[in-house]
Every structure is written in structure tokens, then in C-alpha cells.
Design a protein around this motif. Structure first.
Motif, mmCIF file in Angstrom:
data_model
loop_
_atom_site.group_PDB
_atom_site.id
_atom_site.type_symbol
_atom_site.label_atom_id
_atom_site.label_comp_id
_atom_site.label_asym_id
_atom_site.label_seq_id
_atom_site.Cartn_x
_atom_site.Cartn_y
_atom_site.Cartn_z
ATOM 1 N N THR A 197 43.315 42.899 42.898
ATOM 2 C CA THR A 197 42.574 41.840 43.431
ATOM 3 C C THR A 197 42.030 42.364 44.609
ATOM 4 O O THR A 197 42.222 43.609 44.822
ATOM 5 C CB THR A 197 43.685 40.582 43.968
ATOM 6 O OG1 THR A 197 44.483 41.042 45.048
ATOM 7 C CG2 THR A 197 44.462 40.123 42.742
ATOM 8 N N ASP A 198 41.426 41.348 45.482
ATOM 9 C CA ASP A 198 40.670 42.010 46.597
ATOM 10 C C ASP A 198 41.360 41.049 47.932
ATOM 11 O O ASP A 198 40.771 41.072 48.818
ATOM 12 C CB ASP A 198 39.100 41.537 46.687
ATOM 13 C CG ASP A 198 39.089 40.051 46.574
ATOM 14 O OD1 ASP A 198 39.835 39.288 46.447
ATOM 15 O OD2 ASP A 198 37.878 39.773 46.727
ATOM 16 N N VAL B 1 40.028 41.548 40.491
ATOM 17 C CA VAL B 1 38.697 42.229 40.608
ATOM 18 C C VAL B 1 38.991 43.439 39.623
ATOM 19 O O VAL B 1 38.289 44.398 39.552
ATOM 20 C CB VAL B 1 38.267 42.802 41.864
ATOM 21 C CG1 VAL B 1 37.999 41.723 42.858
ATOM 22 C CG2 VAL B 1 39.796 43.787 42.356
ATOM 23 N N ASP C 110 38.897 47.666 39.835
ATOM 24 C CA ASP C 110 37.791 48.108 41.042
ATOM 25 C C ASP C 110 38.641 48.938 42.055
ATOM 26 O O ASP C 110 37.955 49.946 42.543
ATOM 27 C CB ASP C 110 37.170 47.087 41.847
ATOM 28 C CG ASP C 110 36.295 46.351 40.906
ATOM 29 O OD1 ASP C 110 35.999 46.821 39.612
ATOM 30 O OD2 ASP C 110 35.319 45.502 41.451
#
Lengths: 351, 279, 426
Positions: free
Chosen positions: A85-86, A108, A111
Motif C-alpha cells: 500500500t502507500d 498499490v 510499486d
């Protein structure tokens, strides 16, 4: 001729070790075999039979399984999830008094992994972490082995030496690290003062990237040698003295005795302590954090301190990146353990 | 303890041996000794390389009267103590089960116990931090205890398995003959025999929690809630340097630990070779 | 002892004088209902970040609040400044055992406010802050047009020098970096000691250098990172040059310890530091005679002399259960009497304009020096990321000053790191 004999002696010692393991394995099997015999109730389904047979064992391990599941399993899963996730401190949920702010971070995918792995910083940290681990473990092991061999003899003052040498293990690590930081101080530390007395100009122990690396390794070795020494001393003392006597009678030199009796005799202990020591060093947080905080600059930052930095020192706190580093570290360690185990298996160790 | 007499050493070799060991001992002892000397200097002169000129206990009185050292000490004892007791308690039966029985799920369990010991704190620290935050347990000893159990439980289980392995299986059999179920055997026969092992395991669990830095630094705030590992850091920061208090605190922490270690070392060594190295 | 009497006198004075202050501070928010009948109660926990030399004095002043509001208990907690930003975040984000009032570095206020951790300052107090406080100080407590913190002290960096050592070497306090180098050479030749100690392990000390070259870390108006422009590179060069030319001592670790030790013992004749270091410096062997300590403006770079505006604000936690008492406490701690007291005892600079008219403040040599310096200090961009920039900058500053990387590399990397934090900036 002599070499040949001592080799055969060593082989006998090896056999002996294996024999012991087999015996222990047998006894365990006997135990469970009896258990099965005593509880055979002729249940129908496989599961029921398994339950009837093994419920004692399962009940006994339940507390640990529950605890591991709740306080390790769940956070682990969540850590892996966070790494996808971010999440950072601006978007995680938080409670401010009566007000609750909901989490708004998003999934995400990979990433974060792409970002970390494509950043040259990762390779820098990995390279230094490997150098740090290999240097610490090999130096610690060598010194520990040498000292253990010296202490494994009968002479006056042995107990006193042993007590002195064990001291670094007895003092809590964070205390010792502060003590070393005090000694290493370039302008006001005793080490440079002593060197100065010998005509050597001030060494920038913690002020120069290379010296700082040297300094952190020194401290970690200092902290680690007593454990290594004690473990290996235990191993040495379990090698039967007759082996040495036989070898000596065959005229084996001190080096030959060491090479062909001591080393093989220490195999089992060594393998374990090297594995443990590698894992500990790889994850060694306090030495780096308290001695240099990763500095000067970022030159002594290892993988774990970097992960800590992402989550708790930089701001905004990047929880996702920290989790990503954590997952990568774990993956590396597991690969290492698997490779290590496989190589042990090839050599016939039962582990 | 087997000691060999392997002919007589040449005097030169003997000198070499003593010289090497002496150097090694000095290296081992010196940092601690220097801190001890520093702690006796007046605080303003802590950061000098002079030997003690006017010895004073000023640093100690400052530490005990004007700092939170005693609270930190109490916090550390509380956290490490409870972690140890819970860790040993939770893990004991598991150590016994994996030592004595073969059951479905044992292999994976053993692997889990081993792998969790190589967990870097880096992987758990953020989720645990968030979890403790949600539960309102940050900055509370309970939160730190729960966190330390993630280290202590697998470690204790693994180590105690080693100890139980050294207890002869015949004892279990005699228990069964007497009509005890496995719980009874464990409780009445095995556990009393394993007491030294429990003590050693507990000791390792204790010093691990006692010396932990990362979680303690991240989770605990405010001077009086810190443990020793966090508290000592407050003496020397970006904008403070109180090496006098730091050295006095170091001495007060190190001395009891060192004395205990010296007395207990025989058992610890025996315990470690039984537990850690017979995995 | 002297301090104790002073504090008692202060309490008495305040009990009479400052009731009005406490009264209107609580007008803004009476949700807790503890202002019923005008009497505040409960506990106010204050996290103070003042250093070892200052904390005893602040604790006494804080606890004296009880004399004014007998039903309020003040719980004083000292959190070392170095870790405080983190520790405050830990406490605020979890709400467990969080303080009601914090002493926040001026650079942190926007960060905490943007995370919604801070309670707005009551309207009445805001009016006073705008009217009676130094405008530069007041600006640091604002975020997106709202006021979240009341300035407690203001500060900036200056050049501390050992008067005797400079006189022995026959030099005047240097006003430019070039003069620092010549003065250092003279000091080295005459006394064998170092000229300047320049901290290398904390990027706050980089600010006068970059301001001196006419640069800044960022240009908030144009959303541009400027640390890596020509002025930035020159600043990194200047730092390295001071060290490599032998004019300055520095360290990559334990900078505070070594700086204070070197200056207090006469190993270095000058250092760059702020008012917070005065109390500790006076304890040194070289300054048994306090008159031996001189302070001058920071030396200029090739463009101008510039030092950062710093200081500390007091703010109330949005999750506090006792906001009324907390705001009253903030008003008390920033009242003129308290500011005069800390100026007198600790040489800290008041944030109230009128305080500078008080004899005790006029009589403090350090305050008299620092005030003009503060007036000319460079105001930083009060953006939430302000505090975040120092950690990556520290890494590069340390590398550059110790010669581990070139000034160009350091500037470039710092710029790249800044852009990671300031998403979308040029």
C-alpha cells in the motif's frame, strides 16, 4: 601415516556424534509409538483417529500456536499487506481524543518493491550489510575459537581469564555500545589519547566512513566473542580426550590434531553458532543505531536500521516503505537459511 | 569437565599463552573499567581523558535524585520480568510436546519456531506499532511486554525443547506405568527435573528483553515511561551531553548484571550447550 | 536557592497580575465544562523540550501555575529535544498518555497542525498574539491562516567567542568567513588552539552558510527546491573549506558534546550556537568569569550574513481532555512575567515586544546581543515538511563537511531527497 590415522580417528568421532543423534531420534519415536499404542480406540475417520491420538500434543502446543498467530502471524500478514500500500503517517487511521480519522491509504501492488529495488540505495545497504555480517561473524568465530582453544587447557589463572573474557557478554549491549562511543570520541576519547601517546595522530573513529565501519565491526566483535567462545568451549570439552591421546601417540602434530580432531569435533556446534550469529548480526540494530545512527552520512546504515529509519526517523513516516524493507530482509534471511540447511544436508548433518 | 594433559608446554609457549589471554582480557574489561572511572569524575570533567583527580559520587547522587533512573530501572525490571515469566509459561508445554511426541503439524511448527527467531524487528515493528496504537497500548509497559513476547515465546519453546531432550525418556515411561496421562507426567515428573533448564531459558529471555533497543525506542515516550535502553539515550542527544550521568547509570546497570553472570555462568554455559546447540 | 526565591516572588506576582490572561484564554472552548464558575481544574501534562541546564527552571515556573489555579495540577515531563518530534507524534497518533501541552520547535508546528493534532488557539489569545508578539515569532504558530501555537521563546544562531583567546591572538570577532579563516590562523599561531568549532552532525548549522551565499533550502512561494542551486553548492563548499583549511573543527558524531567541550575548555576559540547554549557554556572553565563570553552575528558568506529564525512555541493537543486549562496554561507560560523570568535566568529571548522594555531583559547581555540578530534572522518557510528536510540534509551536510562526498554531489543528492518529500515541487 600419522595423518591417515588421525583422519580415521576423526571419522570415529563423527560417527559417534551421529550415533548420538540417532539414539535421540529413536527414543522420541519410541515415545510416540507407545503413545499411539496406548490410545488406540479404533475410531472411524482419519481425523477423529488423529484427534484421539494426538490431542495431548495438540493441546500442549495450543498456547504457543495461539500466541504466535495473534502477535506474530497477524502483524506479519499486515506488514506484508502494508508493503503493498502507500501507507504513511498522513493517511493511516489515528485517534485524536474523541475524534477518529479513518485510514485513506490505498493498495498499490508491487510499486514499493519496484521503488526500493530500483533505488541504488538498496544495493548499497545490502552490500554493506553483507560485508558487515561476514566480517563480524568470521572475525568473531576465529577469535572465539582461538580463545576457546586457549582456555581449554589446564593452567593457573584460567578461571580469572575466563571471567574477564566473558564480561562483554554480561554487560547489557546498549551500555557497552555507549561505553565504546565514549572511547571512540575523536577529540575527547581515551583511544585517541593513548594513540597520541604513541605518536599516532587522532583517528577519526566515528567521523570517517571507513573508520566508522571499522569501529562498528570492532564493537560488534567485542560483544559477540564471549558467546562464541563459551559455545565452542562447550563443544571442545565434549570431544573425548582419548582421541587426542591416540593421535598424539601416532605422532600427530598440534596443527594436525587441531585440523583433524578439533575442527570435525566442533562441526555440530559451529554450524549452529554460525547460523545464529549470522542471523543476529544481520539483524543487529543496537550497535549501529546507538554508535553511529547509521552515520557519518549514511555510511554504516544496514538494512534493519534503514527500515527503522523509514518508519520512525524520516518524516513523514513512511510505513509502507519500512514494511517493504522488512519483507525483503526476511526474504533474504529465509533464502540464506534454506541454502545453509541444504548445504548441511549434503554433508550429512541431521538438522 | 575433561582436561587433558598433553605433555608439558615449552615455557615460551606458556608465556605466549598468558600474554595473548592477558591482552584479550584487557580489551574485554577496559571499556567497562573506563566507564567506571569516568563515573567517579566530576560531571563537568567527564569528557576528559584524565584519570580521576578528585573522585566524587556526584554523578550517582545526580542520577538517583535528579533523573528518572529509578523509574527506568523499575520499568525495565517489570517489562523484562513479566515477559520472561509469561514466555516460559506459555512455551513450556510446547517445548515438551515437540521433544516427546510426533504429531501432524509438528514439522511446520518447528520450522515456524525457527524462522520467527530470525525475524528482523523491521518486519513487525510497524504493524505492531499500529496495533498497539489502536489498542491504546503505546507508551504502556503492557504494550512492550506483548511485543517482547514475539521474541521470547519462540525462543523459549525452542530452547526448552533442547532441555527436555536431555531428560531420559524412561521417566515418561515410568509415569505412564503409574497411570499418569501426559499432562500429569509433564507436570509432576518432567517439570521438576527441568527446573534448571527453565531457569536458564528464563535468564536468556530476561536479558534479551532487558537489552532490547528498537521497540523500546519507538514505543515508549516521556521520561518516566522509558526503559533503561531508552532512558540512557536521553543523556546524550543532539543537544545534550551528560556523560557523567550516563557513565554512572552504565555502572549501576552493568555491575549487578556482571556479578550475576559470573556466578551463574557455569549453569548458563551448560544450558546453552544443551539448548541452543542441540537444535 | 536564589532561583527558588525568585520563583516564589514570581508566583506571587502572577497570582495577582495574570488572572485576566488565564480567564480569556479559556473563552474559546468550554466544551469540557471545567470552566464552570470560572475555575479551572484537572491535570495539565506539559512536555517540555528544554535542555539540562534549563529544565529545572522551567519545571518550577510550570508548577507555579497551580498557585494561580489551585485545582489544576501541572505534570511536568521533560522530553529531550532530539527525539521530541518523534515522541510527540507517537503520543499524539495513539492518544495514549498524550500530553495536553507541548513545547514545539517552530519548525514542527505546521507539521503537527497538518496532521490535525493541534487544537486551535482561542480567538481572544490569537488577538493578543497578533498585537503583542513579535510578528516573526507569531508567524511560526500559524498554518493555513489559523493559529495553532503561541510563541514561547525566539532564537537564532550567533558566533560565540572567547574574548580572552581572541585578544591574545590579537584579532577582532570575524564578520565574514574569510575573516574567520585569518583569525583562526592567528589563533592557531599564537595559542595552538583551534579557531572555530562548526557542528557537522546537525544540518541546522548549515543554514547560516546557505543564507550567507544568498540561498535557501526551498522557495515556498514558487514551490521550488533551491538547496541544489549555485548558492547551495557554494554553501557546501564553504563548509568543507572551513574544515579542510584547518580553520574549523568538526565531527560527524557527538557534535554537541565535542562542540561544548572544546569551547568551554578553550580548545576552540569560537563556535556557532544559539541562546539555548548560554547557560551550559557559562558552566565551563573558560567562562567562570561570565564576561569572557562574547557573542557576535554569524559570519557572512560571500553574499550576506544570515542566520535562521528559530524558537519554540507552545501548543495544545487536539485530543486533550482538558483544553480549557491547557490553553490557560499556555497563556500563562507565554505571559510577559514568565518571559522576563526566563530571559533573566536562562538568557532566553522573549517573544513579546513589550518584554524587551523590562529592566531585567535590558540588563541581560545575551538578550541584548541576540535581539538585533533575531530581528534580522531569516524567516523559514512554515510548511509542514519543514522538519522533514533536516534528516536528509544532515546526511549530505555531514558527507560534504567531512569530505566524504563533493559539495556538488551533496547538493544534488539533497535536492533529490527534498523533491521526494515535497511532491510536485520543482
Amino acid at each position: 601415516m600419522a595423518a591417515h590415522t588421525s583422519q580415521s580417528v576423526a571419522k570415529a568421532a563423527g560417527d559417534d556424534v551421529e550415533h548420538g543423534d540417532v539414539a535421540r531420534g529413536l527414543s522420541r519415536r519410541t515415545g510416540s509409538g507407545n503413545r499411539t499404542g496406548g490410545n488406540r480406540t479404533g475410531g472411524r475417520g482419519g481425523l477423529r483417529r488423529a484427534l484421539a491420538t494426538h490431542w495431548y500434543a495438540w493441546a500442549m502446543v495450543t498456547p504457543v500456536v495461539l500466541v504466535l498467530g495473534v502477535i506474530i502471524g497477524w502483524p506479519l500478514v499486515r506488514g506484508v499487506y502494508l508493503s503493498l500500500t502507500d501507507a504513511n503517517e498522513r493517511n493511516v487511521s489515528r485517534t485524536i481524543g474523541v475524534r477518529h480519522i479513518e485510514a485513506t491509504y490505498e493498495f498499490v501492488g508491487l510499486d514499493n518493491y519496484a521503488a526500493v529495488l530500483s533505488d541504488p540505495v538498496f544495493l548499497q545497504r545490502l552490500a554493506w550489510t553483507v560485508v558487515w555480517t561476514v566480517a563480524c561473524v568470521s572475525i568473531t568465530f576465529t577469535l572465539g575459537l582461538a580463545l576457546a582453544n586457549m582456555l581449554n587447557r589446564d593452567f593457573k589463572g584460567r578461571a580469572a581469564y575466563r571471567m574477564a573474557l566473558i564480561l562483554p557478554w554480561a554487560v547489557p549491549g546498549f551500555v557497552s555500545v555507549f561505553a565504546w562511543r565514549f572511547l571512540f570520541n575523536r577529540d575527547n576519547g581515551i583511544l585517541n589519547k593513548i594513540l597520541d601517546g604513541g605518536g599516532i595522530s587522532a583517528v577519526p573513529w566515528l567521523d570517517d566512513p571507513t573508520w566508522a565501519k571499522f569501529a562498528v565491526i570492532t564493537v560488534n566483535v567485542w560483544l559477540g566473542v564471549p558467546f562464541m567462545m563459551v559455545a565452542l568451549l562447550g563443544g571442545l570439552q565434549s570431544i573425548p580426550g582419548e582421541l587426542y591421546e591416540a593421535a598424539e601417540m601416532d605422532g600427530a602434530s598440534a596443527w594436525q590434531r587441531f585440523r583433524h580432531i578439533t575442527l570435525p569435533g566442533l562441526r555440530a556446534v559451529s554450524m549452529t553458532v554460525i547460523l545464529l550469529s549470522t542471523i543476529w548480526t544481520f539483524n543487529m540494530f543496537p550497535v549501529i543505531f546507538l554508535l553511529t545512527r547509521g552515520g557519518p552520512g549514511d555510511s554504516t546504515e544496514i538494512l534493519v536500521t534503514q527500515a527503522f529509519r523509514e518508519a520512525f526517523i524520516t518524516s513523514p513516516r513512511d510505513f509502507a516503505a519500512s514494511a517493504t524493507w522488512g519483507v525483503l530482509i526476511l526474504a533474504l534471511l529465509m533464502i540464506f537459511a534454506l541454502v545453509y540447511r541444504r548445504s548441511l544436508r549434503k554433508q550429512g548433518e541431521v538438522w | 569437565m575433561t582436561t587433558r594433559t598433553r605433555g608439558r608446554r615449552a615455557p615460551l609457549a606458556s608465556v605466549g599463552l598468558h600474554a595473548t589471554l592477558l591482552v584479550a582480557s584487557v580489551v574485554a574489561v577496559f571499556p567497562v573499567l573506563w566507564i567506571l572511572l569516568t563515573s567517579l569524575k566530576p560531571a563537568q570533567h567527564a569528557i576528559t581523558t584524565d584519570f580521576v583527580k578528585e573522585p566524587t559520587l556526584g554523578n550517582y547522587t545526580y542520577l538517583l535524585e535528579s533523573s528518572h533512573f529509578l523509574s527506568w530501572f523499575a520499568n525495565s525490571v517489570l517489562v523484562a520480568g513479566v515477559t520472561t515469566v509469561l514466555g516460559v509459561f506459555i512455551a513450556a508445554t510446547t517445548g515438551y510436546a515437540v521433544s516427546r511426541f510426533k504429531f501432524p503439524g509438528m514439522k511446520p511448527l518447528m520450522w515456524t519456531l525457527l524462522i520467527t527467531q530470525m525475524f528482523p524487528m523491521a518486519i513487525l515493528i510497524v504493524p505492531l506499532y499500529n496495533l498497539m496504537g489502536d489498542l491504546g497500548l503505546l507508551n504502556q509497559p503492557v504494550g512492550l511486554i506483548i511485543t517482547y513476547l514475539t521474541i521470547a515465546v519462540p525462543f523459549c519453546a525452542w530452547m526448552m525443547k533442547g532441555f527436555f531432550d536431555t531428560i531420559p525418556i524412561e521417566i515418561d515411561e515410568s509415569g505412564r506405568v503409574d497411570g499418569l496421562n501426559p499432562f500429569g507426567t509433564f507436570w509432576r515428573l518432567i517439570l521438576p527435573l527441568a527446573k534448571p533448564g527453565l531457569a536458564v531459558t528464563g535468564f536468556y529471555a530476561f536479558i534479551t528483553a532487558w537489552g532490547e533497543v528498537a521497540y523500546a525506542s519507538a514505543f515508549m515516550v516521556g521520561e518516566e515511561n522509558l526503559t533503561l535502553a531508552g532512558g540512557l539515550q536521553t543523556f546524550v542527544t543532539q543537544y545534550t551531553s551528560n556523560w557523567g550521568a550516563m557513565s554512572a547509570a552504565s555502572v549501576l546497570i552493568a555491575i549487578p548484571a556482571a556479578i550475576f553472570f559470573v556466578f551463574a555462568q557455569r549453569h548458563l554455559v551448560a544450558g546453552m550447550t544443551a539448548g541452543a546447540t542441540k537444535g | 536557592m536564589r532561583r527558588g526565591i525568585a520563583a516564589t516572588a514570581l508566583v506571587a506576582a502572577l497570582a495577582l497580575a495574570a488572572t485576566a490572561c488565564g480567564g480569556d484564554a479559556s473563552d474559546g472552548k468550554d466544551a469540557a465544562g471545567d470552566n464552570a464558575g470560572g475555575e479551572l481544574s484537572g491535570t495539565v501534562t506539559w512536555w517540555d523540550t528544554s535542555n539540562d541546564a534549563e529544565k529545572a527552571s522551567f519545571q518550577k515556573i510550570a508548577e507555579a501555575f497551580t498557585a494561580k489555579h489551585p485545582k489544576v495540577t501541572v505534570k511536568y515531563v521533560n522530553v529531550p529535544y532530539g527525539d521530541a518530534q518523534n515522541k510527540v507524534k507517537n503520543a499524539f497518533s495513539s492518544g495514549s498518555d498524550a500530553p495536553d501541552v507541548i513545547r514545539a520547535d517552530v519548525g514542527w508546528v505546521a507539521d503537527f497542525a497538518s496532521l490535525q493534532y493541534l487544537d486551535e488557539v482561542p480567538a481572544e489569545t490569537v488577538k493578543k498574539v497578533d498585537a503583542e508578539f513579535l510578528p516573526a515569532a507569531a508567524a511560526s504558530g500559524k498554518y493555513e491562516g489559523k493559529t495553532y501555537a503561541v510563541p514561547q521563546v525566539i532564537d537564532t544562531l550567533g558566533l560565540f567567542y572567547n574574548k580572552k583567546m581572541l585578544a591574545d591572538a590579537g584579532v577582532q570577532p570575524p564578520t565574514t568567513l574569510e575573516e574567520v579563516k585569518t583569525a583562526a590562523a592567528a589563533i592557531k599561531a599564537k595559542t595552538g588552539k583551534a579557531g572555530l568549532y562548526l557542528r557537522g552532525d546537525d544540518s541546522y548549522w548549515f543554514l547560516p552558510l546557505i543564507y550567507g551565499e544568498g540561498g535557501d533550502l526551498v522557495d515556498a512561494k514558487n514551490k521550488t527546491v533551491t538547496v541544489d542551486n549555485a548558492a547551495g553548492v557554494k554553501a557546501f563548499k564553504a563548509a568543507r573549506d572551513l574544515v579542510s583549511s584547518g580553520a574549523a573543527l568538526t565531527n560527524a558524531t557527538d557534535g554537541w558534546t565535542n562542540m561544548q567541550t572544546a569551547f568551554k575548555s578553550g580548545e576552540a576559540a569560537m563556535m556557532i550556537n544559539g541562546p539555548w547554549a548560554v547557560a551550559d557554556t557559562y558552566a565551563g572553565d573558560q567562562f567562570k568569569d561570565k564576561a569572557n563570553l562574547g557573542v557576535a552575528p554569524v559570519p557572512a558568506g560571500s553574499v550576506k550574513a544570515g542566520s535562521p529564525q528559530g524558537g519554540h512555541d507552545l501548543a495544545v493537543y487536539a485530543g486533550s481532555k482538558n483544553t480549557a486549562a491547557a490553553h490557560a496554561f499556555v497563556a500563562y507560560m507565554t505571559s510577559q512575567e514568565v518571559q522576563v523570568q526566563s530571559a533573566k535566568e536562562l538568557s532566553l529571548l522573549p517573544t513579546r515586544t513589550a518584554a524587551y522594555e523590562q529592566p531585567d531583559v535590558k540588563g541581560s547581555e545575551m538578550v541584548q546581543f541576540f535581539k538585533p540578530a533575531v530581528d534580522k534572522a531569516v524567516e523559514r518557510a512554515w510548511i509542514p515538511e519543514n522538519g522533514s528536510l533536516f534528516e536528509p540534509l544532515k546526511v549530505e551536510y555531514t558527507k560534504a563537511i567531512t569530505g566524504a562526498s563533493t559539495p556538488e554531489e551533496a547538493a544534488k543528492t539533497a535536492g533529490a531527497e527534498f523533491r521526494k518529500i515535497l511532491k510536485g515541487w520543482k
